[in-house]
Design a protein around this motif. Structure first.
Motif, mmCIF file in Angstrom:
data_model
loop_
_atom_site.group_PDB
_atom_site.id
_atom_site.type_symbol
_atom_site.label_atom_id
_atom_site.label_comp_id
_atom_site.label_asym_id
_atom_site.label_seq_id
_atom_site.Cartn_x
_atom_site.Cartn_y
_atom_site.Cartn_z
ATOM 1 N N ALA A 190 0.828 -1.213 0.000
ATOM 2 C CA ALA A 190 0.000 0.000 0.000
ATOM 3 C C ALA A 190 0.860 1.260 0.000
ATOM 4 O O ALA A 190 0.350 2.355 -0.154
ATOM 5 N N GLY A 191 2.160 1.114 0.167
ATOM 6 C CA GLY A 191 3.031 2.289 0.164
ATOM 7 C C GLY A 191 4.257 2.124 1.031
ATOM 8 O O GLY A 191 5.292 2.736 0.793
ATOM 9 N N HIS A 192 4.162 1.274 2.030
ATOM 10 C CA HIS A 192 5.289 1.037 2.925
ATOM 11 C C HIS A 192 5.947 -0.282 2.508
ATOM 12 O O HIS A 192 5.622 -1.338 3.039
ATOM 13 N N TYR A 193 6.860 -0.186 1.573
ATOM 14 C CA TYR A 193 7.485 -1.409 1.062
ATOM 15 C C TYR A 193 8.949 -1.146 0.739
ATOM 16 O O TYR A 193 9.389 -0.005 0.580
ATOM 17 N N THR A 194 9.695 -2.231 0.682
ATOM 18 C CA THR A 194 11.060 -2.185 0.181
ATOM 19 C C THR A 194 11.072 -2.902 -1.170
ATOM 20 O O THR A 194 10.067 -3.511 -1.566
ATOM 21 N N ILE A 195 12.184 -2.817 -1.862
ATOM 22 C CA ILE A 195 12.294 -3.476 -3.158
ATOM 23 C C ILE A 195 13.575 -4.308 -3.192
ATOM 24 O O ILE A 195 14.677 -3.775 -2.994
ATOM 25 N N ASP A 196 13.396 -5.595 -3.387
ATOM 26 C CA ASP A 196 14.553 -6.471 -3.615
ATOM 27 C C ASP A 196 14.997 -6.259 -5.057
ATOM 28 O O ASP A 196 14.159 -6.268 -5.970
ATOM 29 N N HIS A 197 16.291 -6.078 -5.269
ATOM 30 C CA HIS A 197 16.741 -5.807 -6.637
ATOM 31 C C HIS A 197 18.195 -6.214 -6.857
ATOM 32 O O HIS A 197 18.978 -6.324 -5.907
ATOM 33 N N THR A 198 18.535 -6.421 -8.102
ATOM 34 C CA THR A 198 19.911 -6.701 -8.496
ATOM 35 C C THR A 198 20.783 -5.525 -8.096
ATOM 36 O O THR A 198 20.400 -4.366 -8.271
ATOM 37 N N ALA A 199 21.985 -5.820 -7.568
ATOM 38 C CA ALA A 199 22.766 -4.745 -6.956
ATOM 39 C C ALA A 199 24.081 -4.416 -7.664
ATOM 40 O O ALA A 199 24.832 -3.579 -7.182
ATOM 41 N N GLY A 200 24.364 -5.035 -8.796
ATOM 42 C CA GLY A 200 25.617 -4.739 -9.483
ATOM 43 C C GLY A 200 25.537 -3.495 -10.352
ATOM 44 O O GLY A 200 24.464 -2.922 -10.556
ATOM 45 N N THR A 201 26.686 -3.071 -10.863
ATOM 46 C CA THR A 201 26.784 -1.876 -11.713
ATOM 47 C C THR A 201 27.280 -2.267 -13.098
ATOM 48 O O THR A 201 28.226 -3.052 -13.230
ATOM 49 N N TYR A 202 26.637 -1.728 -14.118
ATOM 50 C CA TYR A 202 27.031 -1.965 -15.505
ATOM 51 C C TYR A 202 27.903 -0.809 -15.976
ATOM 52 O O TYR A 202 27.607 0.358 -15.692
ATOM 53 N N VAL A 203 28.970 -1.138 -16.679
ATOM 54 C CA VAL A 203 29.905 -0.113 -17.144
ATOM 55 C C VAL A 203 30.011 -0.171 -18.665
ATOM 56 O O VAL A 203 30.270 -1.236 -19.238
ATOM 57 N N PHE A 204 29.811 0.994 -19.293
ATOM 58 C CA PHE A 204 29.893 1.116 -20.745
ATOM 59 C C PHE A 204 31.149 1.897 -21.121
ATOM 60 O O PHE A 204 31.511 2.865 -20.440
ATOM 61 N N GLY A 205 31.790 1.480 -22.213
ATOM 62 C CA GLY A 205 32.979 2.176 -22.675
ATOM 63 C C GLY A 205 32.641 3.488 -23.351
ATOM 64 O O GLY A 205 31.473 3.779 -23.630
ATOM 65 N N PRO A 206 33.659 4.305 -23.662
ATOM 66 C CA PRO A 206 33.431 5.592 -24.332
ATOM 67 C C PRO A 206 32.752 5.466 -25.692
ATOM 68 O O PRO A 206 32.182 6.429 -26.185
ATOM 69 N N ASP A 207 32.796 4.275 -26.282
ATOM 70 C CA ASP A 207 32.137 4.051 -27.574
ATOM 71 C C ASP A 207 30.678 3.634 -27.415
ATOM 72 O O ASP A 207 29.998 3.353 -28.401
ATOM 73 N N GLY A 208 30.197 3.579 -26.177
ATOM 74 C CA GLY A 208 28.802 3.236 -25.928
ATOM 75 C C GLY A 208 28.518 1.757 -25.817
ATOM 76 O O GLY A 208 27.367 1.363 -25.625
ATOM 77 N N ARG A 209 29.567 0.917 -25.900
ATOM 78 C CA ARG A 209 29.347 -0.534 -25.795
ATOM 79 C C ARG A 209 29.402 -0.987 -24.342
ATOM 80 O O ARG A 209 30.224 -0.506 -23.572
ATOM 81 N N PRO A 210 28.542 -1.953 -23.952
ATOM 82 C CA PRO A 210 28.658 -2.523 -22.604
ATOM 83 C C PRO A 210 29.974 -3.285 -22.473
ATOM 84 O O PRO A 210 30.330 -4.056 -23.357
ATOM 85 N N ARG A 211 30.705 -3.028 -21.386
ATOM 86 C CA ARG A 211 32.013 -3.657 -21.234
ATOM 87 C C ARG A 211 32.179 -4.459 -19.953
ATOM 88 O O ARG A 211 32.812 -5.510 -19.962
ATOM 89 N N LEU A 212 31.636 -3.943 -18.822
ATOM 90 C CA LEU A 212 31.927 -4.599 -17.549
ATOM 91 C C LEU A 212 30.698 -4.665 -16.646
ATOM 92 O O LEU A 212 29.791 -3.837 -16.745
#
Length: 201
Positions: free
Chosen positions: A157-179
């Motif tokens: 109803a409004g008082h909730y938490t959210i379980d979620h994936t916690a990693g970070t995605y890193v993209f290179g300067p060319d816009g490609r996903p790298r790490l």
């Protein structure tokens, strides 16, 4: 006679092998990243959200920069502040190179995370960080593309938490996903990987 034949043979072998050895010596070694290499994936193609300043954003806006993307929400009790604090440390450690890095925080709680709330929350960690939001449908679509899991838990109803994936995605300067950087990684590890990407690795 045999010794006379060996000399031309040696010369021929050297003529063939020497350029190959030189070529091998000139080929740059593949970088050994400390984080998980995800080069070749197609994450981020549908990213089109609005930042906390009201500007629509895609990854193309940040071409030439390393971009990090973390999915979270402002009322997250521990994981999200830890991730953003870690990236704040990374930016400090990068020094002038930090100007070539863009940190994005994508809310997985669009019902509560208004642009105003994101604008109050995200820049606290670093004024250059951007919070991104969209409709629940857009967030769900993007999370699916990134294979990010999130689910409400508790009083819906409004008082909730959210379980979620916690990693970070890193993209290179060319816009490609790298790490993919695991949660609570040592900031020095992230600094080293980002510097490698900025150097064109």
């Amino acid at each position: 006679m045999p010794s006379n034949l060996c000399a031309p043979l040696r010369t021929l072998l050297l003529a063939v092998i020497a350029p190959l050895l030189l070529l091998a010596g000139c080929t740059p070694a593949e970088p050994v990243f400390k984080s998980t290499d995800i080069t070749g994936t197609s994450y981020g193609k549908t990213l089109r959200l609005t930042d906390h300043n009201g500007q629509e954003r895609t990854l193309a806006d940040f071409k030439g920069k390393v971009v990090t993307i973390f999915f979270g929400y402002t009322q997250c009790p521990d994981v999200c502040p830890t991730a953003l604090s870690g990236m704040s440390t990374v930016m400090q450690e990068l020094g002038p190179d930090a100007e070539r890095v863009q940190v994005l925080f994508v809310t997985v709680d669009p019902e509560r995370d208004t642009p105003e709330l994101l604008a109050q929350y995200v820049p606290v960690f670093d004024a250059r960080f951007l919070g991104l939001y969209g409709t629940p449908e857009k967030i769900a679509e993007l999370a699916k593309e990134f294979r990010v899991f999130y689910r409400k838990s508790g009083d819906l109803a409004g008082h909730y938490t959210i379980d979620h994936t916690a990693g970070t995605y890193v993209f290179g300067p060319d816009g490609r996903p790298r790490l993919y950087v695991r949660h609570a990684e040592d900031p020095q590890v992230v600094v080293a990987d980002i510097k490698a990407l900025l150097a064109g690795k």
